[in-house]
Design a protein around this motif. Sequence first.
Motif, PDB file in Angstrom:
ATOM      1  N   LEU A   1       0.761  -1.454  -0.183  1.00 21.21           N
ATOM      2  CA  LEU A   1       0.022   0.121   0.226  1.00 21.21           C
ATOM      3  C   LEU A   1       0.354   1.071  -0.025  1.00 21.21           C
ATOM      4  O   LEU A   1       0.289   2.506  -0.709  1.00 21.21           O
ATOM      5  CB  LEU A   1      -0.793  -0.172   1.450  1.00 21.21           C
ATOM      6  CG  LEU A   1      -1.816   0.719   1.560  1.00 21.21           C
ATOM      7  CD1 LEU A   1      -3.294   0.971   0.314  1.00 21.21           C
ATOM      8  CD2 LEU A   1      -2.339   0.998   2.884  1.00 21.21           C
ATOM      9  N   LEU A   2       1.949   1.536   0.923  1.00 17.91           N
ATOM     10  CA  LEU A   2       2.532   2.349   0.771  1.00 17.91           C
ATOM     11  C   LEU A   2       3.675   2.286   0.167  1.00 17.91           C
ATOM     12  O   LEU A   2       4.408   3.749  -0.264  1.00 17.91           O
ATOM     13  CB  LEU A   2       3.843   2.209   1.906  1.00 17.91           C
ATOM     14  CG  LEU A   2       2.636   2.440   3.636  1.00 17.91           C
ATOM     15  CD1 LEU A   2       3.813   2.077   4.640  1.00 17.91           C
ATOM     16  CD2 LEU A   2       2.672   3.204   3.741  1.00 17.91           C
ATOM     17  N   LYS A   3       3.589   2.030  -0.995  1.00 14.01           N
ATOM     18  CA  LYS A   3       4.118   1.863  -2.187  1.00 14.01           C
ATOM     19  C   LYS A   3       4.078   2.460  -3.528  1.00 14.01           C
ATOM     20  O   LYS A   3       3.833   2.424  -5.239  1.00 14.01           O
ATOM     21  CB  LYS A   3       5.584   0.397  -2.475  1.00 14.01           C
ATOM     22  CG  LYS A   3       6.438   0.738  -1.406  1.00 14.01           C
ATOM     23  CD  LYS A   3       7.256  -1.607  -1.664  1.00 14.01           C
ATOM     24  CE  LYS A   3       8.391  -1.426  -1.415  1.00 14.01           C
ATOM     25  NZ  LYS A   3       8.393  -2.300  -1.496  1.00 14.01           N
ATOM     26  N   GLU A   4       2.657   1.641  -3.470  1.00 15.28           N
ATOM     27  CA  GLU A   4       1.712   2.318  -4.707  1.00 15.28           C
ATOM     28  C   GLU A   4       0.792   3.542  -5.225  1.00 15.28           C
ATOM     29  O   GLU A   4       1.337   4.808  -4.116  1.00 15.28           O
ATOM     30  CB  GLU A   4      -0.155   1.938  -4.968  1.00 15.28           C
ATOM     31  CG  GLU A   4      -0.263   0.019  -4.204  1.00 15.28           C
ATOM     32  CD  GLU A   4      -1.434  -0.298  -3.511  1.00 15.28           C
ATOM     33  OE1 GLU A   4      -1.266  -1.576  -4.231  1.00 15.28           O
ATOM     34  OE2 GLU A   4      -1.943   0.440  -3.254  1.00 15.28           O
ATOM     35  N   ARG A   5       1.477   3.889  -6.210  1.00 17.58           N
ATOM     36  CA  ARG A   5       0.472   5.479  -6.920  1.00 17.58           C
ATOM     37  C   ARG A   5      -0.572   5.053  -6.699  1.00 17.58           C
ATOM     38  O   ARG A   5      -0.957   4.770  -7.355  1.00 17.58           O
ATOM     39  CB  ARG A   5       1.512   5.757  -8.250  1.00 17.58           C
ATOM     40  CG  ARG A   5       1.562   7.096  -8.745  1.00 17.58           C
ATOM     41  CD  ARG A   5       1.961   7.018  -9.813  1.00 17.58           C
ATOM     42  NE  ARG A   5       1.391   8.192 -10.709  1.00 17.58           N
ATOM     43  CZ  ARG A   5       2.463   9.583 -10.608  1.00 17.58           C
ATOM     44  NH1 ARG A   5       3.412   9.589  -9.173  1.00 17.58           N
ATOM     45  NH2 ARG A   5       2.247  10.686 -10.636  1.00 17.58           N
TER      46      ARG A   5
END
Length: 595
Positions: free
Chosen positions: A352-356
């Motif tokens: 989730l924290l890496k998604e754009r």
Amino acid sequence: MSWDLRINGGMLVDGSGRAPYRADIAVRDGQIVAIGRLSGTAARTIDADGALVTPGFVDVHSHFDGQATWDGALAPSSVHGVTTAAMGSCGVGFAPVRPTDHDKLIALMEGVEDIPGAALSEGIPWGWESFPEYLDVVDSIPHAMDLCAHVPHDCLRVYVMGERAVADQPATDEERAEMVRLLDEALAAGACGFTTGRSDNHRNNDGQPTPASEANEAELTALAAALRNHEHGVLQGVSDFNIADGPEPFDREFDLYEAMARAAGGHPMSVSLIQRVRDPDQWKRIVARVEGAHAAGLPMRMQVSPRPIGVLLGLDTTFHPFIGHPSYKAVAHLPLAERVAHLKKPEVRARLLKERPEAVAGDGSSVPPLVDALLQRIDEAAFLMFPLLDPPIYEPSANDSLAARAMHSGDGALAALLDALLDEDGHALIYFALFNYMGMNLDNVRSMLTHPLSISGLTDGGAHVGTVCDASFPTTLLSWWGRDRPEGRLPVPWLVRKLTSEPARFLGLHDRGLIAPGKRADFNILDFDNLRLHKPKLHADLPAGGKRFLQDATGYKATIVGGQVTLLDGILTGALPGRVVRKYGRPTAQVAPTP
């Protein structure tokens, strides 16, 4: 003597601004009939020893236009001391309306004021077309407080111009004349004034501009001039004043409002005063222009709020920073507990924290473009995000921000935000202070509040139901500014005046706002030492299961409307003495004293 109600032994803060004094109050037939050391009998007696007794609060800016047609309680305003509220703000409302345009006005209210369209569609009974008919329908429903009704510009435009209302076309001479006729008819029937909205952030739920934003000076001044035919009537305008576009567009936009005030021939006008993120010094230019208008004899005033204007972010609120992330969208339909358990999984959190994320503002979205833009710059926005405590603190320090948490943990602002939203089993709320908080304190708000041309307003009662609960502004004004703020506190009698006699006179309600013989028996009895807010909570109690924030308060021993006790120890009693106000005197936009 025999009375309906006697309030014994309270310290009267009578709304005039003078020092409190101890006295009893006697009420008969909804009016104050005696003040002093009284010994007569009464059908009901309330012991106010040790408490403050104030006039009921008058709210000049609410959005109960739909809710008032199905709900007598009118929470949340009715649990924060409001005994009279003026609705129809910002140019949006529900009358006049053709039967074929119901959905158009619902789409406007949903987009502009974040009131679920499904709740409005199911809750509003309709049964009116003209504005006088709308007043009759609302008046037939008993309420916990009195209601005043502005005539909304959007409704007039849609009624008269149809599809052309949002076609970027000026009204014809005949269309202007018809709008003026309808406004004149509404004022004669008991409307309290006229409102227009020209904010770029105000759109319907399909992203279209509001009809009022398309109006030119000829239309605006013609409508303002209609007030000259009546003793009563006020103007209200909402605008961004072309944020960050430079002085020329700002002055051009303000010129329109000044022209309206001039056309109204002495009837007061209010504009919103807010410190905006995109132009932190714009509010000072608004103050300067209003001061100039006042010097020229125009009764222009500025509506101000007592705390930051922001939004509440949570996993169950209208929006939050992760609603555009694919990993969140995949589980958005799940119950809260299941969403929280899923999002706490280490692999899900990492992904989730890496998604754009996808953009979440735009057509058909309830997310304002400004919020979406700020959330795309989360490292900057985190400085204005604060976990909301219980009781809530609306002047938090920089050390309380999510940015400070992120710097302490080293995980970054987005990670700090996710962890904060997962607190309290997913019921945690983040206070995103969008406006009035650029200096990380309320010093500028104090300057706004204490300006002699300001009036207390912008509570938005009944609106933005899934993102704010600013209807609690009166409680903040009294408790924070009158007692709890470490520096720069303001005198309680002055604050009570800001909530009572000043807004009452502004609207032309000369029968209320003061504790004096012959005035309407609207009161609040306050345990001032213990007056405080609680954290807002979401309730799924709107029609069609719609959710809204309600915010309880401690310290309201009683609220009395027209001599009837509507609230006792913070709980609504079920008494519904409120009606639609139809009689007004000449509005008086007095210059406020400096505290």
